[in-house]
Scaffold this motif. Structure first.
Motif, PDB file in Angstrom:
ATOM      1  N   LEU A 253      20.095 -16.052  16.022  1.00  0.00           N
ATOM      2  CA  LEU A 253      21.153 -16.732  16.781  1.00  0.00           C
ATOM      3  C   LEU A 253      21.364 -16.120  18.161  1.00  0.00           C
ATOM      4  O   LEU A 253      21.170 -14.914  18.350  1.00  0.00           O
ATOM      5  N   PHE A 254      21.784 -16.956  19.071  1.00  0.00           N
ATOM      6  CA  PHE A 254      22.280 -16.455  20.351  1.00  0.00           C
ATOM      7  C   PHE A 254      23.393 -17.373  20.830  1.00  0.00           C
ATOM      8  O   PHE A 254      23.622 -18.450  20.253  1.00  0.00           O
ATOM      9  N   ILE A 255      24.104 -16.920  21.853  1.00  0.00           N
ATOM     10  CA  ILE A 255      25.267 -17.639  22.361  1.00  0.00           C
ATOM     11  C   ILE A 255      24.945 -18.079  23.781  1.00  0.00           C
ATOM     12  O   ILE A 255      24.441 -17.262  24.580  1.00  0.00           O
TER      13      ILE A 255
ATOM     14  N   MET B 219      16.192 -24.976  27.987  1.00  0.00           N
ATOM     15  CA  MET B 219      16.898 -24.361  29.130  1.00  0.00           C
ATOM     16  C   MET B 219      18.371 -24.158  28.807  1.00  0.00           C
ATOM     17  O   MET B 219      19.028 -25.069  28.297  1.00  0.00           O
ATOM     18  N   HIS B 220      18.891 -22.992  29.123  1.00  0.00           N
ATOM     19  CA  HIS B 220      20.297 -22.672  28.834  1.00  0.00           C
ATOM     20  C   HIS B 220      20.654 -21.402  29.599  1.00  0.00           C
ATOM     21  O   HIS B 220      19.772 -20.725  30.131  1.00  0.00           O
ATOM     22  N   LEU B 221      21.938 -21.070  29.596  1.00  0.00           N
ATOM     23  CA  LEU B 221      22.405 -19.791  30.149  1.00  0.00           C
ATOM     24  C   LEU B 221      22.831 -18.916  28.966  1.00  0.00           C
ATOM     25  O   LEU B 221      23.785 -19.243  28.258  1.00  0.00           O
ATOM     26  N   THR B 222      22.099 -17.837  28.743  1.00  0.00           N
ATOM     27  CA  THR B 222      22.418 -16.958  27.604  1.00  0.00           C
ATOM     28  C   THR B 222      23.609 -16.064  27.937  1.00  0.00           C
ATOM     29  O   THR B 222      23.631 -15.409  28.979  1.00  0.00           O
ATOM     30  N   LEU B 223      24.578 -16.035  27.009  1.00  0.00           N
ATOM     31  CA  LEU B 223      25.717 -15.113  27.143  1.00  0.00           C
ATOM     32  C   LEU B 223      25.506 -13.863  26.306  1.00  0.00           C
ATOM     33  O   LEU B 223      25.921 -12.765  26.689  1.00  0.00           O
ATOM     34  N   LYS B 224      24.890 -14.034  25.134  1.00  0.00           N
ATOM     35  CA  LYS B 224      24.729 -12.901  24.227  1.00  0.00           C
ATOM     36  C   LYS B 224      23.668 -13.234  23.193  1.00  0.00           C
ATOM     37  O   LYS B 224      23.695 -14.324  22.618  1.00  0.00           O
ATOM     38  N   PHE B 225      22.749 -12.303  22.973  1.00  0.00           N
ATOM     39  CA  PHE B 225      21.728 -12.478  21.949  1.00  0.00           C
ATOM     40  C   PHE B 225      22.200 -11.753  20.695  1.00  0.00           C
ATOM     41  O   PHE B 225      22.500 -10.557  20.758  1.00  0.00           O
ATOM     42  N   LEU B 226      22.322 -12.461  19.587  1.00  0.00           N
ATOM     43  CA  LEU B 226      22.794 -11.814  18.344  1.00  0.00           C
ATOM     44  C   LEU B 226      21.630 -11.367  17.467  1.00  0.00           C
ATOM     45  O   LEU B 226      21.767 -10.433  16.685  1.00  0.00           O
TER      46      LEU B 226
ATOM     47  N   ARG C  76      26.493  -3.631  21.190  1.00  0.00           N
ATOM     48  CA  ARG C  76      26.662  -4.049  22.589  1.00  0.00           C
ATOM     49  C   ARG C  76      25.314  -4.010  23.292  1.00  0.00           C
ATOM     50  O   ARG C  76      24.493  -3.139  22.997  1.00  0.00           O
ATOM     51  N   GLU C  77      25.080  -4.931  24.233  1.00  0.00           N
ATOM     52  CA  GLU C  77      23.870  -4.923  25.060  1.00  0.00           C
ATOM     53  C   GLU C  77      23.943  -3.711  25.991  1.00  0.00           C
ATOM     54  O   GLU C  77      24.970  -3.470  26.606  1.00  0.00           O
ATOM     55  N   ARG C  78      22.855  -2.945  26.051  1.00  0.00           N
ATOM     56  CA  ARG C  78      22.896  -1.745  26.904  1.00  0.00           C
ATOM     57  C   ARG C  78      22.638  -2.090  28.366  1.00  0.00           C
ATOM     58  O   ARG C  78      23.124  -1.430  29.262  1.00  0.00           O
ATOM     59  N   ARG C  79      21.850  -3.138  28.579  1.00  0.00           N
ATOM     60  CA  ARG C  79      21.541  -3.506  29.970  1.00  0.00           C
ATOM     61  C   ARG C  79      22.724  -4.249  30.587  1.00  0.00           C
ATOM     62  O   ARG C  79      23.456  -4.952  29.875  1.00  0.00           O
ATOM     63  N   ALA C  80      22.878  -4.099  31.905  1.00  0.00           N
ATOM     64  CA  ALA C  80      23.950  -4.825  32.603  1.00  0.00           C
ATOM     65  C   ALA C  80      23.696  -6.326  32.462  1.00  0.00           C
ATOM     66  O   ALA C  80      22.538  -6.761  32.436  1.00  0.00           O
TER      67      ALA C  80
ATOM     68  N   PRO D 236      23.159 -12.651  34.791  1.00  0.00           N
ATOM     69  CA  PRO D 236      23.050 -14.057  34.397  1.00  0.00           C
ATOM     70  C   PRO D 236      21.880 -14.759  35.082  1.00  0.00           C
ATOM     71  O   PRO D 236      21.699 -14.632  36.294  1.00  0.00           O
ATOM     72  N   HIS D 237      21.095 -15.454  34.291  1.00  0.00           N
ATOM     73  CA  HIS D 237      19.896 -16.106  34.835  1.00  0.00           C
ATOM     74  C   HIS D 237      19.519 -17.267  33.929  1.00  0.00           C
ATOM     75  O   HIS D 237      19.950 -17.319  32.771  1.00  0.00           O
ATOM     76  N   LEU D 238      18.706 -18.152  34.474  1.00  0.00           N
ATOM     77  CA  LEU D 238      18.151 -19.256  33.687  1.00  0.00           C
ATOM     78  C   LEU D 238      16.646 -19.033  33.637  1.00  0.00           C
ATOM     79  O   LEU D 238      15.977 -19.060  34.684  1.00  0.00           O
ATOM     80  N   THR D 239      16.133 -18.787  32.464  1.00  0.00           N
ATOM     81  CA  THR D 239      14.692 -18.507  32.348  1.00  0.00           C
ATOM     82  C   THR D 239      13.891 -19.776  32.628  1.00  0.00           C
ATOM     83  O   THR D 239      14.140 -20.829  32.030  1.00  0.00           O
ATOM     84  N   LEU D 240      12.944 -19.663  33.547  1.00  0.00           N
ATOM     85  CA  LEU D 240      12.040 -20.777  33.862  1.00  0.00           C
ATOM     86  C   LEU D 240      10.741 -20.654  33.066  1.00  0.00           C
ATOM     87  O   LEU D 240      10.130 -21.652  32.700  1.00  0.00           O
ATOM     88  N   GLY D 241      10.314 -19.421  32.863  1.00  0.00           N
ATOM     89  CA  GLY D 241       9.059 -19.232  32.144  1.00  0.00           C
ATOM     90  C   GLY D 241       8.848 -17.784  31.787  1.00  0.00           C
ATOM     91  O   GLY D 241       9.501 -16.890  32.349  1.00  0.00           O
ATOM     92  N   ARG D 242       7.956 -17.589  30.814  1.00  0.00           N
ATOM     93  CA  ARG D 242       7.609 -16.224  30.389  1.00  0.00           C
ATOM     94  C   ARG D 242       6.105 -16.055  30.594  1.00  0.00           C
ATOM     95  O   ARG D 242       5.340 -17.019  30.414  1.00  0.00           O
ATOM     96  N   ILE D 243       5.737 -14.852  30.959  1.00  0.00           N
ATOM     97  CA  ILE D 243       4.353 -14.634  31.356  1.00  0.00           C
ATOM     98  C   ILE D 243       3.476 -14.403  30.128  1.00  0.00           C
ATOM     99  O   ILE D 243       3.808 -13.625  29.246  1.00  0.00           O
TER     100      ILE D 243
HETATM  101  O1  3AM Z   1      16.011 -17.206  27.970  1.00  0.00           O
HETATM  102  P1  3AM Z   1      16.981 -16.102  28.196  1.00  0.00           P
HETATM  103  O2  3AM Z   1      16.370 -14.927  28.885  1.00  0.00           O
HETATM  104  O3  3AM Z   1      18.269 -16.519  28.775  1.00  0.00           O
HETATM  105  O4  3AM Z   1      15.533 -13.598  26.451  1.00  0.00           O
HETATM  106  C1  3AM Z   1      15.993 -14.244  25.297  1.00  0.00           C
HETATM  107  C2  3AM Z   1      16.641 -15.585  25.587  1.00  0.00           C
HETATM  108  O5  3AM Z   1      17.396 -15.530  26.762  1.00  0.00           O
HETATM  109  C3  3AM Z   1      17.131 -13.472  24.704  1.00  0.00           C
HETATM  110  O6  3AM Z   1      17.876 -14.408  23.953  1.00  0.00           O
HETATM  111  C4  3AM Z   1      17.664 -15.715  24.452  1.00  0.00           C
HETATM  112  C5  3AM Z   1      17.214 -16.626  23.337  1.00  0.00           C
HETATM  113  O7  3AM Z   1      16.058 -16.144  22.751  1.00  0.00           O
HETATM  114  N1  3AM Z   1      16.650 -12.399  23.846  1.00  0.00           N
HETATM  115  C6  3AM Z   1      15.652 -12.447  22.957  1.00  0.00           C
HETATM  116  N2  3AM Z   1      15.494 -11.256  22.355  1.00  0.00           N
HETATM  117  C7  3AM Z   1      16.435 -10.430  22.883  1.00  0.00           C
HETATM  118  C8  3AM Z   1      16.803  -9.073  22.673  1.00  0.00           C
HETATM  119  N3  3AM Z   1      16.176  -8.314  21.765  1.00  0.00           N
HETATM  120  C9  3AM Z   1      17.164 -11.158  23.848  1.00  0.00           C
HETATM  121  N4  3AM Z   1      18.160 -10.622  24.552  1.00  0.00           N
HETATM  122  C10 3AM Z   1      18.455  -9.320  24.310  1.00  0.00           C
HETATM  123  N5  3AM Z   1      17.797  -8.567  23.400  1.00  0.00           N
END
Ligand code: 3AM
Length: 189
Positions: free
Chosen positions: A3-5, A39-46, A119-123, A126-133
């Motif tokens: 899940l993610f938010i 496409m979405h704006l991620t707030l928190k990855f669970l 808690r997420e350690r990284r600051a 906010p971004h919208l992912t276009l692609g992953r390499i």
């Molecule tokens: O597409 P974005 O970057 O907004 O990068 C993953 C994606 O966000 C992020 O959760 C969203 C849905 O998959 N994500 C995946 N694994 C993650 C992790 N271990 C993570 N974010 C933080 N920690």
């Protein structure tokens, strides 16, 4: 379930992201572009959670939404993660002038922490992912091209946050919204 938010994006913003992806189509082999429904704006990855926690997560998300104000995002410049070296993610930047987006993320960090999520350690960036390499053999040309993109600024109001289930398949991630929560906090109009 995984899940993610997230905040859903308007069709206008998705069209603008698609346009930018097309402008970078010379890199189609290096980059796996996200599709419009991803496409979405991620707030928190669970992450991976037992199905039995679904009600807890829905309730925590409703609490977050109750104290988070609606906000307006402006989507514009392009960039890469990480900021130097081999590119892993290509994104479009998100700005939010009132501070309500950062506050919403902070509510997410603290309220999900109360129910056991780290808690997420990284600051928060906010971004919208276009692609992953997939594999970057472009010798820096991808980063240069991304940084040269001149995208128009598009704005969108965010009035609700969503709990999203991500199912990983051989064809990429499939996302399904499992609940929506209206942002009701603050004194925004
Ligand atoms: O597409 P974005 O970057 O907004 O990068 C993953 C994606 O966000 C992020 O959760 C969203 C849905 O998959 N994500 C995946 N694994 C993650 C992790 N271990 C993570 N974010 C933080 N920690």
């Amino acid at each position: 379930m995984r899940l993610f938010i997230a905040i859903e994006l308007s069709d206008e913003i998705k069209a603008s992201l698609r346009k930018t992806q097309r402008e970078l189509s010379a890199f189609d082999r290096a980059v796996r572009w996200v599709t419009a429904d991803q496409m979405h704006l991620t707030l928190k990855f669970l992450g991976e959670v037992p199905d039995t926690r679904a009600d807890d997560i829905r309730a925590a998300t409703e609490r977050i939404a109750q104290v988070s104000s609606p906000f307006e995002i402006a989507v514009g410049g392009c960039g890469c993660f990480p900021p130097k070296g081999r590119v892993r993610v290509v994104w479009m930047g998100v700005e939010e002038a009132s501070g309500a987006l950062a506050e919403c993320n902070e509510h997410c960090e603290s309220i999900y922490a109360e129910i056991g999520f780290e808690r997420e350690r990284r600051a928060f960036s906010p971004h919208l992912t276009l692609g992953r390499i997939r594999e970057d053999k472009t010798d820096g040309r991808l980063r240069e091209a991304v940084e040269a993109v001149q995208a128009d600024i598009h704005r969108q109001k965010a009035t609700e946050m969503c709990v999203v289930q991500s199912t990983l398949t051989p064809h990429g991630a499939r996302y399904a919204i499992i609940s929506r929560h209206s942002l009701k906090g603050g004194d925004a109009d």
